[in-house]
Every structure is written in structure tokens, then in C-alpha cells.
Design a protein around this motif. Sequence first.
Motif, PDB file in Angstrom:
ATOM      1  N   THR A 100       0.836  -1.209   0.000  1.00  8.14           N
ATOM      2  CA  THR A 100       0.000   0.000   0.000  1.00  8.14           C
ATOM      3  C   THR A 100       0.867   1.253   0.000  1.00  8.14           C
ATOM      4  O   THR A 100       0.622   2.220  -0.753  1.00  8.14           O
ATOM      5  N   THR A 101       1.908   1.238   0.835  1.00  3.28           N
ATOM      6  CA  THR A 101       2.805   2.397   0.909  1.00  3.28           C
ATOM      7  C   THR A 101       3.568   2.586  -0.400  1.00  3.28           C
ATOM      8  O   THR A 101       3.710   3.717  -0.914  1.00  3.28           O
ATOM      9  N   ALA A 102       4.080   1.469  -0.959  1.00  2.00           N
ATOM     10  CA  ALA A 102       4.827   1.559  -2.217  1.00  2.00           C
ATOM     11  C   ALA A 102       3.945   2.054  -3.346  1.00  2.00           C
ATOM     12  O   ALA A 102       4.376   2.869  -4.193  1.00  2.00           O
ATOM     13  N   GLN A 115      10.421  -2.923  -3.506  1.00  3.99           N
ATOM     14  CA  GLN A 115      11.102  -1.897  -4.290  1.00  3.99           C
ATOM     15  C   GLN A 115      10.191  -0.690  -4.517  1.00  3.99           C
ATOM     16  O   GLN A 115       9.006  -0.833  -4.851  1.00  3.99           O
ATOM     17  N   LEU A 116      10.773   0.517  -4.312  1.00  7.55           N
ATOM     18  CA  LEU A 116      10.059   1.763  -4.602  1.00  7.55           C
ATOM     19  C   LEU A 116      10.342   2.160  -6.047  1.00  7.55           C
ATOM     20  O   LEU A 116      11.482   2.110  -6.503  1.00  7.55           O
ATOM     21  N   LYS A 117       9.313   2.558  -6.754  1.00  7.79           N
ATOM     22  CA  LYS A 117       9.475   2.877  -8.174  1.00  7.79           C
ATOM     23  C   LYS A 117       8.942   4.271  -8.499  1.00  7.79           C
ATOM     24  O   LYS A 117       7.968   4.732  -7.891  1.00  7.79           O
ATOM     25  N   SER A 118       9.602   4.871  -9.456  1.00  6.11           N
ATOM     26  CA  SER A 118       9.125   6.138 -10.029  1.00  6.11           C
ATOM     27  C   SER A 118       8.845   5.900 -11.510  1.00  6.11           C
ATOM     28  O   SER A 118       8.928   4.758 -11.993  1.00  6.11           O
ATOM     29  N   ASP A 119       8.532   6.987 -12.214  1.00 11.07           N
ATOM     30  CA  ASP A 119       8.235   6.823 -13.635  1.00 11.07           C
ATOM     31  C   ASP A 119       9.435   6.306 -14.406  1.00 11.07           C
ATOM     32  O   ASP A 119       9.301   5.604 -15.419  1.00 11.07           O
ATOM     33  N   SER A 120      10.625   6.645 -13.946  1.00 11.57           N
ATOM     34  CA  SER A 120      11.838   6.229 -14.649  1.00 11.57           C
ATOM     35  C   SER A 120      12.366   4.872 -14.212  1.00 11.57           C
ATOM     36  O   SER A 120      13.327   4.364 -14.787  1.00 11.57           O
ATOM     37  N   GLY A 134      13.124   1.908 -10.688  1.00 10.13           N
ATOM     38  CA  GLY A 134      13.330   1.779  -9.263  1.00 10.13           C
ATOM     39  C   GLY A 134      14.225   2.856  -8.717  1.00 10.13           C
ATOM     40  O   GLY A 134      15.238   3.230  -9.337  1.00 10.13           O
ATOM     41  N   VAL A 135      13.876   3.350  -7.505  1.00 14.02           N
ATOM     42  CA  VAL A 135      14.653   4.421  -6.879  1.00 14.02           C
ATOM     43  C   VAL A 135      15.233   4.006  -5.532  1.00 14.02           C
ATOM     44  O   VAL A 135      16.086   4.697  -4.978  1.00 14.02           O
ATOM     45  N   GLY A 136      14.722   2.872  -4.986  1.00 11.38           N
ATOM     46  CA  GLY A 136      15.215   2.417  -3.685  1.00 11.38           C
ATOM     47  C   GLY A 136      14.389   1.250  -3.183  1.00 11.38           C
ATOM     48  O   GLY A 136      13.529   0.705  -3.894  1.00 11.38           O
ATOM     49  N   VAL A 137      14.639   0.911  -1.929  1.00 11.43           N
ATOM     50  CA  VAL A 137      13.938  -0.226  -1.330  1.00 11.43           C
ATOM     51  C   VAL A 137      13.271   0.228  -0.044  1.00 11.43           C
ATOM     52  O   VAL A 137      13.912   0.872   0.808  1.00 11.43           O
ATOM     53  N   LEU A 138      11.984  -0.057   0.057  1.00 11.49           N
ATOM     54  CA  LEU A 138      11.225   0.198   1.274  1.00 11.49           C
ATOM     55  C   LEU A 138      11.253  -1.065   2.128  1.00 11.49           C
ATOM     56  O   LEU A 138      10.970  -2.167   1.635  1.00 11.49           O
ATOM     57  N   ARG A 139      11.578  -0.900   3.420  1.00 12.60           N
ATOM     58  CA  ARG A 139      11.765  -2.065   4.284  1.00 12.60           C
ATOM     59  C   ARG A 139      10.981  -1.868   5.590  1.00 12.60           C
ATOM     60  O   ARG A 139      11.166  -0.864   6.281  1.00 12.60           O
ATOM     61  N   PHE A 140      10.069  -2.838   5.907  1.00 12.99           N
ATOM     62  CA  PHE A 140       9.313  -2.816   7.151  1.00 12.99           C
ATOM     63  C   PHE A 140       9.870  -3.908   8.059  1.00 12.99           C
ATOM     64  O   PHE A 140      10.058  -5.056   7.631  1.00 12.99           O
ATOM     65  N   LEU A 141      10.090  -3.561   9.340  1.00  9.72           N
ATOM     66  CA  LEU A 141      10.612  -4.516  10.306  1.00  9.72           C
ATOM     67  C   LEU A 141       9.723  -4.529  11.541  1.00  9.72           C
ATOM     68  O   LEU A 141       9.274  -3.455  11.996  1.00  9.72           O
ATOM     69  N   THR A 142       9.436  -5.718  12.073  1.00 11.87           N
ATOM     70  CA  THR A 142       8.623  -5.829  13.282  1.00 11.87           C
ATOM     71  C   THR A 142       9.206  -6.891  14.197  1.00 11.87           C
ATOM     72  O   THR A 142       9.807  -7.880  13.737  1.00 11.87           O
ATOM     73  N   SER A 143       9.044  -6.689  15.479  1.00  8.70           N
ATOM     74  CA  SER A 143       9.558  -7.637  16.481  1.00  8.70           C
ATOM     75  C   SER A 143       8.679  -8.892  16.532  1.00  8.70           C
ATOM     76  O   SER A 143       7.436  -8.814  16.409  1.00  8.70           O
TER      77      SER A 143
END
Length: 474
Positions: free
Chosen positions: A61-63, A148-153, A155-164
Motif C-alpha cells: 500500500t505504501t509503495a 522496491q520503490l518505483k518512479s516513472d523512470s 526503481g529508486v530504492g527499497v522500502l523495508r518494514f521490520l517488526t519484532s
Amino acid sequence: MFFKTHGKDNTSPKSIRTRLLANFIIVIFISVLIFEALLIYFTHFYFYNNVESILTNQIKTTADLYSQYYSNVPLEVNIVDNAEIFWKQTNAEVQIVLFSGEVILDSKGIIYKDLLQSEDFKSALKNEKGVWIGRNNSGERIMAVSYQLKSDSGGVGVLRFLTSLDEIDAIIMNISLIFICIGIFVILIAIVMSILLALSIVRPLKVVMEAAELMASGNLEVRIKKDKNDEIGKLADTLNYMAMEIQNRDKVKNDFISMVSHELRTPLTSIRGWADTIIDDGFNDREILNDGINIITKECDRLTKMVEELLDFSRFISNKDELKKEETDITLIVDYIRKQMSKRAIKENISFSVTCEKVPPIYLDRNKIKQVLINLIGNSLQFTSSGGSIALKVFAENDWLVFNVEDSGCGISSEELPFVKEKFFKGKTSKSQTGLGLTICDEIIKMHNGSLTINSQLNVGTVVEVRLPYKLEN
């Protein structure tokens, strides 16, 4: 190989109850252990999979939100101006990672000097969802999901969620302890039930064993009470039947010894008496000599017949007598019987008639069937008074060859008729002898797959019917 033939075994092997109980407990323990392991595994799988699904939905959802509304602005600018968009969808720790592995944002403010090399990050670089479970630098068990986070051009980076996972592991541990307690309780209940089940099997076996020992010691009067119609009940029936058969065989043996002793004593006494009379007379009286020799000859014939019957009976009960079947014209046997038995009938003033219809050839043992007919007609001659009649009728009826021997003799009482074919049965009349003749005839006819039936009325006469099948010719 050695076998113990008698006496009790003094060794102390494991009892059946012990073996049954041990086997039951092993099976139950292994079953409960496997079931517990499966329950704990699926519980662990369910909670971890649930956490992964929640993180996956949140990170996607965030990506997607980033791609739709913020992808026209460089990632570094969004981190400064719109950082809240990355963690407002989740309560998990959020990291933004460049493709080089550098962590440029951490929602907890943790600064990473080293480049990220986790498995989930590497999967995200391949444009795949990455999942990793392990421990962080503080030793806490965590689950990380990368996307992976993407823009029109591109991938621009990686979104990472961490939980205990500490709270999840604690919940799984508590549930596992509950399952283990339930499993221990089930094992205890199963052990009690196994003891009761083993006793329910061993107790009747013990009763059977004690009764078998009494039977083996010679007490054949004991009988085992059958409670259930199971294998143990069938074993009890078998032992009861065995004891009854042994008793019957002992009775047959005793009757045989008694019968043979009596039957031998009578002719031997007569032979000895007439021999002494002839010797004492000194061959002076020719009439006494002739009478004595005639009686001795008759008694010897009687002894010979009895011995032959005993030999035939012995062969039958030991299954050593076999049929020699061959295709036979039945008229040849009938002619032989007519010639052999007519002389005796004339001598005893008894009318003897033979009627034989034209019948097809049949496969049978000629000598055995001759023996049967001679025995049956001989019995009729023995129990028919002078002036009486005997008729032999032979005819075909459907698929059967039928022999009828009908006489006008003294007949058989209704009380004795059911037993006349039994071994060593001797009627009440003085003319009755060893009681083997009809038994042997019946066995011969059974060997031919036929039947022998007797109908009789006291002081009226007797009809004996023998049926032999045409179908079973070979």
C-alpha cells in the motif's frame, strides 16, 4: 530345532499384558508426539504467516501510494519533506535503503554505518518481495519485509518494514505449552485405557489357558465359557470342540475294544467248544463231527468277514483307501450280484428279484460298488425270514443312477433308525453284528459324491436307496 513337548515352562518371559501395554503406550506416545509437533508447527506457521501478510499488505500500500503521488519528486527530497508517508500505514519500523545498501532513513532514528546485505533486501533488488527472519544487532528476533520503490523512470530504492517477533514467539510458546499439557493428559488417559484394554484381552486368555492346562492334564470334562464371539471366543469353541472330540474318540475306542472283544469271544468260544467236543468224541460220531466242522467253518467265515470290515474301516478313517473309477456298464455289476446272491437266497428260501433298466454307462469303482450291494443285500437276507422277499431295482433318474434294495424283513425301529449308519452301532436284535457294514457302505457312496438313505418300518420291511451322480464322472 527343539520343541518342548510336555511340562510347564519355568522361565519368566514377558507376559502378554506387559507386551500389549508397552506396544499400546509406544503407539500412543508416538501418535501424540507427531500430532503435537504438527499442531505446534501449524500454529507457528499461522502466526508468522499472518504477520508476513499484514506487513506485505502495508508495504505494498505504501509503495503504491509513493508511485502514484510522490514518484515525480526525488527520493531524497521525499525523505525530507514527506517522510511521514512511509510510516503512517504501519506501526512497524520503516527503513529506506538505496540500491547500494545504504540506509538513508530509519523511523527509529538508528544510523547504520554498514551497507545492508540481508536476504530480503537482495530479493527486493530483483524486483521481488523479500522476507527475512533473524535477529537484529540488539539480539531481538525480527521479521523484515522489503519491497522496491518505483518512479516513472524505474526503481529508486527499497522500502523495508521490520517488526519484532518476541510477542508472537511468546504467544506461540504459551499455546505450545497448552498443547503439551493436553498431550500429557491424553497420554495418561490413554495409558489407563490401555491397561483396561490389555486386561480385557488377557483375562479371557488366562481363563482359556487354565482350561487348556486342565484338558492337557486329562480333565476333558472342563468347558470354557465363551463371553464374546471374537477370536478368543472362537479359540474357546475350538478347545471345547477338541475336548469333546477326544472324549468321543475315547468312547469310540472303548466301544471298539468292547465290541471286538465281544464279537471275537462268541465265535472263538463256539469254535473252542466244538473243537473240544470233536476231540473228546474221538471222531466216533460222524454226525457230531459234521455238525462241529460246519459250525467251526461258519464261525471262521464270520471272523473273516469281521476282520475284513475292520480292515476296510481302518483304511477309510486313515484316508488310505482311494477310488479306482472307470467307465462301467452297470448291467455287468447287476448280473454279478444276481448270480452271487441268488444261491444264498434260494438256500434260505427267500425270493430274490433283480430289475435293471437300460441306463447309460457311469464312472465308478466297480469293486467298491459291488461291495456296497453285496453288503446291503446280505443285510436284507440276514434280517428277512424264510418265505420273505428281496428286490433290487436299478434305474436312471435325471442325472442320478439309483439302486433300490427293498426287503420284507423285520425292519428297524424308529428309535434305532437314525443310528444304524454310525460306527459300531449294534441293534437290539440277536442277528446284529459289528455295526461297521453300513458305515463302510455310506463312506464308499460319499466318496462317489452320492447318498445312501434308509427307510424302514418295524415288522414291515426296509428300503435302502443309493444314488450316484452322472455329472461327476472323472
